[in-house]
Design a protein around this motif. Structure first.
Motif, mmCIF file in Angstrom:
data_model
loop_
_atom_site.group_PDB
_atom_site.id
_atom_site.type_symbol
_atom_site.label_atom_id
_atom_site.label_comp_id
_atom_site.label_asym_id
_atom_site.label_seq_id
_atom_site.Cartn_x
_atom_site.Cartn_y
_atom_site.Cartn_z
ATOM 1 N N GLY B 77 11.481 5.207 5.594
ATOM 2 C CA GLY B 77 10.594 6.329 5.328
ATOM 3 C C GLY B 77 9.972 6.867 6.609
ATOM 4 O O GLY B 77 9.145 7.772 6.564
ATOM 5 N N ASP B 78 10.381 6.300 7.756
ATOM 6 C CA ASP B 78 9.788 6.736 9.029
ATOM 7 C C ASP B 78 10.533 7.925 9.596
ATOM 8 O O ASP B 78 11.752 7.868 9.765
ATOM 9 N N ARG B 79 9.797 8.957 9.900
ATOM 10 C CA ARG B 79 10.449 10.088 10.535
ATOM 11 C C ARG B 79 10.025 10.217 11.997
ATOM 12 O O ARG B 79 10.713 10.831 12.792
ATOM 13 N N LYS B 107 14.164 9.098 4.499
ATOM 14 C CA LYS B 107 13.517 9.847 3.408
ATOM 15 C C LYS B 107 12.026 9.671 3.611
ATOM 16 O O LYS B 107 11.572 8.544 3.705
ATOM 17 N N THR B 108 11.270 10.741 3.640
ATOM 18 C CA THR B 108 9.848 10.535 3.881
ATOM 19 C C THR B 108 8.998 10.777 2.641
ATOM 20 O O THR B 108 8.216 9.929 2.254
ATOM 21 N N ALA B 114 12.208 6.730 -4.425
ATOM 22 C CA ALA B 114 13.655 6.693 -4.216
ATOM 23 C C ALA B 114 14.156 5.251 -4.260
ATOM 24 O O ALA B 114 15.226 4.972 -4.805
ATOM 25 N N ILE B 115 13.352 4.332 -3.717
ATOM 26 C CA ILE B 115 13.754 2.929 -3.734
ATOM 27 C C ILE B 115 13.794 2.410 -5.179
ATOM 28 O O ILE B 115 14.760 1.776 -5.591
ATOM 29 N N ARG B 129 13.196 -0.326 5.063
ATOM 30 C CA ARG B 129 11.958 -0.371 5.824
ATOM 31 C C ARG B 129 10.847 -0.701 4.832
ATOM 32 O O ARG B 129 10.641 0.032 3.860
ATOM 33 N N VAL B 130 10.148 -1.821 5.067
ATOM 34 C CA VAL B 130 9.038 -2.171 4.184
ATOM 35 C C VAL B 130 7.718 -1.973 4.924
ATOM 36 O O VAL B 130 7.671 -2.055 6.154
#
Lengths: 299, 482
Positions: B77-79, B107-108, B114-115, B129-130
């Motif tokens: 989720g990191d952009r 995906k942010t 989404a997960i 990414r947690v």
């Protein structure tokens, strides 16, 4: 023997549809009805809670607010969409240059994904740099920015967007209905001296009756069910002003980012709310059906 | 007629529930596009661990016998670090002796959802990414694979296990990379224009400053303060949270001294936020603002102040290059004094999916990502401040504008885990209730009482169900956090 063979064949041919209905229709419904009575987070053990989910539903003010919002949304959408699409159909049923192009343009929103549509409308309507406010300000039509997606206007904005997305579809159905009305009825009415308005109210509308009934029923169901564009545009906000029933159900099954700090899916309660919602939609549709049948008899 | 009614009901029911029904799936097709070829699926990590104890960054494992590529997906989720991670993944794919190919998916806006959807439909990624607010929930849902068995003693020493934040119920699920601090981010140009010398130290000053900034900037469409209220949780659990912490209270409504919820800690903060809304000092349309559009507006100079994480300098370097001079400062408190340390969030980064068919290959990628060079560069490029002791002591200071204000000080620390994310709350959640008050007013005391009653009822239920442990700690000192 022959009869048995015939019925056997009938069942054989029915089997594929039955299988699909069972797997995609009956199984999920059965699943949901089963879990309505459980507390189930989607993982671990589901624990039986009896009617506790329904007791919670009865005191769930957020849900009942969403029911009210749904009726405002659906009512607003219907009140604008049906007359507008009928009017457009009547106009576009006449012969004039550019008619096909206009029909295509008005129908176009129907084939665009509602989520994509909502993203584009967000760019138009958001109040900090939306194009709509910029133009209105430039033309001096408003003194300062209007918060189209704020608590006061968000519902109106979502209704207008829904109307834009739906009008083309219903216009097409009305057009098909209009084209089934024989021309000679209008010709004889003209000879009898009926003007355009009289012809519309006394010929077009009654003869469109069956189509109109179906279109209104479809529109009711669609408006009560619709939530996709709202989810993208406002996610039910601000402060729940555009939260509709099915969006609320969806969030219980799949918590949206706005609920990320209590990330648990609530399948049991979600199923109960989904069931109640289905019953509400069913009742409204049934009421409409009974009403329109009664009107038919009166006629 | 009856059939017709039944049909209508069935159609509606189908639409409502078909998504949910998918979750009953076994998840056998756990990862998209895997070519197989790696016989590791189903093996407990421990059996593989012995042959797999190279230090991080090692690419020396056996090549695939089949010669086929093992395709893995990594969702994040990191952009803010997207460009860098894309490069890192590219070089891994190019150099992987094991024929492992990673597909990076960023995906942010709706990452958590989404997960959930991916797991429900059996399309979970291999690596995820947690974050500090997702790792507990996802570990409990069985989404994540414990990695204890993969870790060599050297790695165990290098990467500290942090209970509740990467180690849950005694099992390790992720390793730390960077930590995030929370600060007030402010537009220095607009401050200068409004004649405000320094960022506010008290909540009253913040309200006053926002007013002055709006007066100075409104003609150009600039406003004093903004928050990303498209998600009320995301907004208030970064802004009000950190102010509550600096005031000496748990940031998510929980009081560690009494082990009960007490949302009255939010009162002065929410009052100040409301005052800014009433004054017209907040950006119009903030109710529908997501964090990225907010940042885009700040980069354009349209926002005077907001509160956010230390990922912001990376954002203004890469994602939305800032057109203004800006800086970060500690958040204001009610009386201008600091009564509690503000959150240093982190302790986790990558995790392996429990449904991955190629867990060993996923671990190899994870090892690579936790290599010294990659982690050092991560800090030096300014994407985050390392929480890994051997990296923090050897990596250079980030060379990026705006990071100075975010560097951890003695006033930053890691709070114990608040049980908030484990509660099954009935009715409106605290951030929604407070935001409603900010926009439409009401009786704040009654709102707080109602929240306390419902949160404590949910807490009692969670304790009774054994999902949460909550022990009072009368000696708890918010200034003595690590």
């Amino acid at each position: 023997m022959l009869r048995l063979r015939q019925t056997g064949f009938s069942y054989l041919f029915l089997f594929p549809s039955f299988l699909l209905t069972a797997v995609l229709g009956l199984y999920p419904i059965g699943w949901a009805i089963w879990y309505m009575f459980f507390d189930y987070k989607g993982y671990g053990e589901a624990s039986f809670v009896g009617l506790a989910n329904f007791e919670r539903l009865a005191r769930d003010a957020q849900y009942w607010d969403s029911v009210v919002n749904t009726f405002v949304y659906a009512g607003g959408k219907l009140a604008i969409t049906i007359p507008l699409s009928l009017a457009l159909a009547v106009i576009l049923n006449r012969a004039f240059r550019g008619r096909s192009l206009l029909r295509a343009v008005i129908f176009l929103p129907t084939i665009i994904s509602s989520a994509v549509m909502a993203v584009v409308f967000y760019m138009l309507f958001n109040s900090y740099n939306g194009l709509l406010n910029q133009y209105l300000l430039k033309l001096n039509l408003i003194p300062e920015r209007i918060d189209w997606l704020g608590p006061d206007h968000a519902m109106l904005t979502t209704i207008l967007i829904a109307v834009w997305g739906a009008v083309g579809n219903y216009m097409l159905l009305f057009l098909a209905g209009l084209q089934n009305i024989p021309q000679d009825v209008y010709e004889s009415a003209s000879i009898d001296g009926a003007n355009g308005r009289q012809q519309f109210w006394h010929l077009t509308v009654p003869m469109l009756g069956p189509v109109l009934q179906i279109v209104i029923m479809l529109a009711i169901i669609n408006s009560l069910k619709g939530y996709e564009s709202i989810m993208v545009l406002t996610d039910g906000g601000p402060i729940g002003k555009t939260e509709v029933m099915f969006l609320y159900v969806y969030k219980l099954f799949f918590p949206t980012p706005s609920a990320s700090f209590t990330a648990d899916q609530q399948f049991g309660y979600g199923s109960a709310v989904g069931f109640a919602t289905a019953v509400i939609v069913g009742i409204v549709t049934l009421l409409y059906h009974l009403l329109s049948r009664r009107l038919n008899k009166l006629q | 007629m009856r059939m017709k009614k039944l049909g209508i009901a069935a159609t509606i029911g189908m639409l409502a529930f078909s998504a949910a029904a998918c979750s009953g799936g076994s998840g056998n097709n756990g990862n998209n596009g895997n070519n197989g070829g790696n016989g590791g699926s189903g093996n407990p990590p421990a059996t593989e661990a012995a042959g797999n104890k190279e230090p991080a960054g090692g690419n020396e494992a056996k090549p695939q016998e089949s010669g086929k590529k093992v395709k893995l997906s990594y969702w994040t989720g990191d952009r803010h670090d997207q460009d860098y991670i894309t490069e890192v993944v590219k070089s891994f794919n190019a150099s992987s002796a094991d024929n492992i190919e990673i597909e990076l998916v960023v995906k942010t806006d709706d990452f958590n959802q989404a997960i959930d959807l991916a797991y429900a439909s059996g399309q979970a990624p291999d690596l995820i990414r947690v974050k500090e607010n997702t790792i507990q929930a996802w570990a409990k849902k069985g989404y994540l694979e414990p990695i204890d068995g993969y870790l060599s003693d050297e790695l165990k020493q290098k990467f500290p296990a942090i209970p509740d934040f990467n180690q849950i119920d005694g099992k390790l699920y992720s390793l730390p990379n960077y930590g995030s601090t929370l600060r007030l981010v402010y537009n220095k140009d607009l401050f200068a224009k409004a004649g405000v010398a320094a960022p506010p130290k008290t909540l009253d000053e913040m309200v006053e400053t926002a007013k002055k900034l709006t007066e100075a900037g409104k003609a150009e469409g600039a406003y004093g303060f903004a928050q990303n209220f498209k998600s009320t949780q995301s907004a208030l659990f970064r802004s009000a949270r950190v102010i509550a912490e600096a005031n000496g209270h748990g940031g998510l409504g929980y009081d560690f001294k009494t082990a009960r919820y007490d949302w009255s800690s939010y009162k002065p903060i929410v009052e100040a936020f409301k005052k800014m809304v009433d004054d017209g000092s907040t950006m119009p349309g903030m109710e529908s603002l997501d964090i990225d559009p907010l940042r885009a507006q700040f980069a354009e100079g349209k926002i005077g102040m907001y509160i956010s994480f230390s990922s912001e300098p990376g954002v203004y370097q890469n994602q939305f290059p800032a057109k203004i001079d800006w800086a970060a400062a500690p958040v204001p408190t009610t009386d201008g004094q600091v009564h509690g340390k503000t959150s240093l969030l982190g302790g986790q980064w990558l995790a392996i999916s429990a449904e991955s068919k190629n867990k060993e290959a996923a671990w190899k990628f994870m090892q690579y990502m936790y290599g010294d060079d990659i982690l050092k560069a991560y800090q030096e490029k300014g994407f985050g401040l390392s929480m890994v002791p051997h990296i923090a002591s050897s990596a250079g200071k980030p060379a990026i504008n705006g990071i100075e204000g975010f560097m951890p000080t003695e006033n930053d620390g890691t709070w114990p885990l608040e049980p908030t994310s484990a509660l099954k709350l009935e009715g409106i959640m605290a951030p929604d209730a407070f935001f409603k008050y900010m926009l439409s007013g009401g009786d704040l005391d009654a709102i707080v009482d109602d929240l306390n009653a419902r949160y404590n009822a949910a807490l009692d239920k969670a304790i009774a169900a054994g999902e949460v442990k909550a022990e009072p700690d009368p000696a708890f000192d918010p200034m003595k956090l690590k």
